[in-house]
Enzyme design. Structure first.
Site, mmCIF file in Angstrom:
data_model
loop_
_atom_site.group_PDB
_atom_site.id
_atom_site.type_symbol
_atom_site.label_atom_id
_atom_site.label_comp_id
_atom_site.label_asym_id
_atom_site.label_seq_id
_atom_site.Cartn_x
_atom_site.Cartn_y
_atom_site.Cartn_z
ATOM 1 N N CYS A 97 -33.753 3.404 74.016
ATOM 2 C CA CYS A 97 -33.370 4.484 73.101
ATOM 3 C C CYS A 97 -32.281 5.334 73.717
ATOM 4 O O CYS A 97 -31.825 5.096 74.845
ATOM 5 C CB CYS A 97 -34.584 5.356 72.764
ATOM 6 N N ASP A 139 8.784 0.923 64.187
ATOM 7 C CA ASP A 139 10.069 0.450 64.689
ATOM 8 C C ASP A 139 10.612 -0.524 63.639
ATOM 9 O O ASP A 139 9.840 -1.107 62.881
ATOM 10 C CB ASP A 139 9.856 -0.250 66.028
ATOM 11 N N ASP A 186 7.056 -3.240 68.939
ATOM 12 C CA ASP A 186 6.842 -4.502 69.648
ATOM 13 C C ASP A 186 7.696 -4.662 70.891
ATOM 14 O O ASP A 186 7.478 -5.569 71.681
ATOM 15 C CB ASP A 186 7.132 -5.687 68.713
ATOM 16 N N ASP A 229 9.971 0.364 72.813
ATOM 17 C CA ASP A 229 8.977 1.057 71.988
ATOM 18 C C ASP A 229 7.832 1.641 72.821
ATOM 19 O O ASP A 229 7.032 2.420 72.296
ATOM 20 C CB ASP A 229 8.379 0.095 70.944
ATOM 21 N N CYS A 276 -32.845 6.806 77.155
ATOM 22 C CA CYS A 276 -32.596 5.879 78.267
ATOM 23 C C CYS A 276 -31.116 5.903 78.641
ATOM 24 O O CYS A 276 -30.763 5.930 79.831
ATOM 25 C CB CYS A 276 -32.985 4.455 77.876
#
Length: 778
Positions: free
Chosen positions: A16, A439, A661, A665, A19
């Site tokens: 739980c 971009d 990409d 960037d 714990c």
């Protein structure tokens, strides 16, 4: 700043949220510990620590001291498979124990409750066994339930209580143990109880344990399904590969493959390892990794990824990476990391669960005391039953599972759609985004300029049109008054062979499609920012902008209107003059990604604004924005300016997702609230991003945001259920309705409700597996 390293532990024995809290505290107290997070759903702990002050074995020892088991997870471990196997085994054990408990508890329930429902049954029991005999049978069967299937609650729960760290098992042990102990006293030491208080509650103790075992069994089965996405990824890798050695194929186990091995892949087989094609060609289905259903063509030197499916042809690949360095292994690690993440919303749960179990114990004691003081006689049975009901109905399990289970299923479903969360908190941050900035080159466009248009004048001054947007070859090229190929293209392509500019490569590529032999060039000169000049086959060639033509005294007015039209359409016009006279004009453009317009429309459908940040000329950027429907354009921005543009948007109060990409960037990806890298881009861009789109289908950006919203909505539903459940039912179990309505909650019903709460939370999270991208009409 102190150096730090990360350690990942597999932790078992947690049941739980209490714990989780306890393990985190234990890990945080180890010398050198800088940060520790524990996930109940994945049963893993992640620790960042100073290696000069602490060692992995110190953290393992701290977990053991807290009452749980732990071991370090290495890169070579198949934790996903091990966790799945452990959960299967746990589910089997729980099923066995539940069936044993049910077999033992059912007679107890029938003996006790049957008499209340059927007076004839009550008379039969008293006529055969008698009251004491009936109670002794119930005692024997209930004791067997608690000592056998229910033993786990006492060994774990009482040990936790001894450490002054009570948890869910403690509540079950105290509740069922109190009912058993009181009932045993009524059977064997009745004289210590008041006359009206000599009653037994064996059926409550037995049924409580049985129902909670049922709930945990159902929960274990459901949790086993939460890791299905990782299991599917793990199962993608075949167990053997057909390696070419001495010119002959040999079936070799995956573990014995080596970098540089040549592997033969036949139709219908999964690719064994990452590599490059060295012979043959085929189409490869990469949908399980990228979410894109269309097979990708693979020819000589094309990269292929281990785990993907070869469809039509056969080919041979040379292995370039194996094991933990493979793309599939990296993807699995990213998914596991995201599934083990802790979202900011979890902080509320942590604060509550820190005091929850002690508060429940205090509530149970207060309930007992209140009933002893104000209850009608006999007070003791009422006080006991209601205190036990309070102990049993409280459910930190549901609170502990509410967030991590939804994260686990949501990130797994995202992986199936080709979206990887490198950092788990991005799952929550994406939901808050209101602007998506892209971009342009390589993201909204293919990043590969192509020659799209060509117009040429003949000796008589007539204009002929070629290509008109087509780039596929000479059979489709002529589209005007002349059926011939454009002769001036041969001269221009010869000159462009000297250039590495992307536009030059596009021109040369189109000339090669026509099959031109490109003659040698002399006197080549590059005119900075304007064009080129060269001498070819005895002709003087000049190519470049209209400004360059004007500067050299060449009249370009006949084709200037066409150039303006192309420029407005986002194309780059190139004038070509031969021997001092305009002969042709070409247009080069970077084609749009096939799904870019659909992606922008999907984002608008989600209520988001879109922006484009690019270094391209403003006219080109505006043309692309018009075609796609982008709301805001920031053009002619230098690489460092992209980061500033993102920062400016954030200063204006927007939550920004940046999609890119390229290497240039990376600063913008890091500066945004959330950075999303296209997986086909550079490693630097991917490292700077929090989310990675494996394929090139930009609709995955909208998928990621929609899935983020669905996951956070699911988490809120789970937390609402977990908190409201306890807020509503703990007072009911305490008996607040008794004075007005005479209603009490049986401990058996409390146990059933508690078990169902955890099952509800996990089942609700599993609904995320059915998430479908909303692309209809897009």
């Amino acid at each position: 700043m102190n150096p730090s390293t990360e350690l990942e532990l597999a932790v078992t024995g947690m049941t739980c949220a209490s714990c989780v809290r306890r393990v985190e505290k234990a890990l945080s107290k180890v010398p050198g510990a800088q940060e520790a997070t524990v996930n109940l759903a994945t049963e893993r702990a992640q620790v960042r620590y100073d290696p000069s002050a602490g060692k992995p074995e110190d953290f393992v020892a701290a977990v053991l001291k807290a009452g749980y088991e732990a071991r370090p997870i290495t890169a070579q471990d198949d934790h996903a498979r091990e966790l799945a196997q452990a959960r299967d085994a746990q589910a089997q054990r729980l099923r066995r124990d539940f069936l044993i408990a049910l077999t033992l508890a059912l007679p107890v329930f029938v003996l006790e409750m049957g008499g209340h429902l059927l007076p004839a049954w009550h008379h039969l029991i008293y006529a055969t066994l008698g009251e004491r005999g009936d109670w002794i049978v119930q005692f024997i069967l209930t004791s067997a339930v608690l000592a056998g299937p229910g033993r786990r609650f006492f060994t774990d729960g009482l040990a936790a209580l001894w450490r002054l760290a009570p948890e869910m098992n403690t509540l079950v042990a105290l509740g069922s143990g109190a009912a058993w102990l009181y009932s045993s006293a009524a059977v064997f030491a009745a004289q210590i109880l008041p006359e009206g208080a000599r009653q037994v509650y064996f059926e409550s103790a037995a049924v409580i344990v049985t129902l909670i075992l049922l709930g945990r069994m159902l929960e274990a089965r459901a949790k086993g399904r939460t890791g299905a996405a990782i299991q599917r990824l793990v199962s993608l890798q075949p167990q053997t590969a057909r390696v070419m050695r001495d010119g002959q194929p040999h079936d070799v186990p995956i573990g014995r493959l080596r970098i540089g091995d040549a592997v033969l892949v036949r139709p219908g087989e999964r690719i064994a390892a990452d590599g490059v094609v060295i012979e043959g060609s085929s189409y490869v289905d990469e949908s399980m990794l990228t979410g894109e259903p269309v097979p990708v063509g693979k020819t000589l030197n094309a990269p292929v990824t281990g785990g993907t499916l070869n469809t039509t042809g056969s080919f041979t690949l040379r292995i370039v990476s194996l094991g933990a360095d493979s793309a599939l292994a990296r993807i699995i690690r990213m998914v596991e990391t995201a599934q083990g993440a802790r979202l900011p919303i979890q902080a509320l749960v942590d604060r509550v669960t820190g005091w929850f179990v002690p508060a429940v114990l205090a509530a149970a004691l207060a309930t007992f005391a209140a009933w002893m003081i104000w209850s009608p006689a006999p007070a003791l049975p009422h006080a006991l039953v209601n205190a036990v009901a309070v102990l049993i109905i409280a459910c930190p399990c549901a609170m502990g599972l509410a967030t991590p289970t939804s994260i686990m299923v949501g990130t797994g479903r995202a992986a199936e759609l080709g979206v990887l969360f490198r950092q788990g908190d991005a799952l929550q941050l994406l939901r808050e985004v209101d602007v998506v900035a892209f971009d342009k080159t390589g993201t909204l466009t293919l990043g590969r300029p192509a020659l799209t248009d060509w117009m040429e004048t003949d000796e008589a001054g007539a204009v002929h049109s070629y290509l008109d947007g087509a780039t596929s070859g000479p059979d489709t090229a002529p589209n005007g008054t002349s059926p011939d190929v454009p002769p001036t293209l041969r001269l221009l392509a010869s000159a462009q062979l000297r250039s590495e500019h992307p536009i030059a490569r596009a021109i040369v590529a189109q000339a090669r499609k026509y099959g031109f032999e490109l003659p040698p060039v002399s006197d080549f000169q590059a005119v900075s920012g304007a064009g080129i000049s060269a001498r070819i086959d005895g002709h003087d060639l000049l190519a470049g902008s209209e400004r360059l033509m004007n500067e050299r005294g060449i009249d370009a007015s006949k084709l200037s209107g066409t150039a303006a039209d192309w420029a407005r359409a986002g194309k780059t016009p190139i004038f070509v003059a031969v021997d001092g006279r305009i002969r042709a004009i070409a247009a080069v453009a970077d084609p749009l990604q096939p799904t870019a317009a659909q992606a922008i429309a999907a984002l608008h459908a989600l209520g988001l604004r879109t922006a484009m940040i690019t270094g391209d000329h403003r006219d080109t950027a505006q043309a692309v924005a018009r075609q796609l429907g982008v709301d805001d354009v920031r053009a002619q921005v230098l690489p460092e300016g992209k980061m500033q543009a993102v920062t400016d948007m954030r200063r204006n109060g927007s939550k920004v997702l940046f999609v890119g990409d390229g290497i240039n960037d990376a600063p913008a990806l890091a500066a945004a609230d959330v950075g999303l890298a296209i997986g086909s881009g550079t490693d630097i861009a991917i490292e700077a991003a929090q989310v990675v789109l494996l394929g090139k289908d930009l609709r995955g950006v909208a998928d990621a945001i929609a899935l983020s919203r669905a996951t956070l909505r699911n988490i809120r539903q789970n937390l609402f259920w977990a908190f409201v459940y306890n807020i509503a039912l703990i007072p009911l179990a305490a008996g607040v309705l008794y004075p007005a309505f005479g209603l009490l909650l049986s401990p058996m019903l409390a146990a059933g409700a508690m078990a169902l709460s955890s099952v509800f939370v996990v089942s609700n999270a599993l609904r995320l597996k059915t998430f479908r991208p909303a692309r209809a009409g897009v």
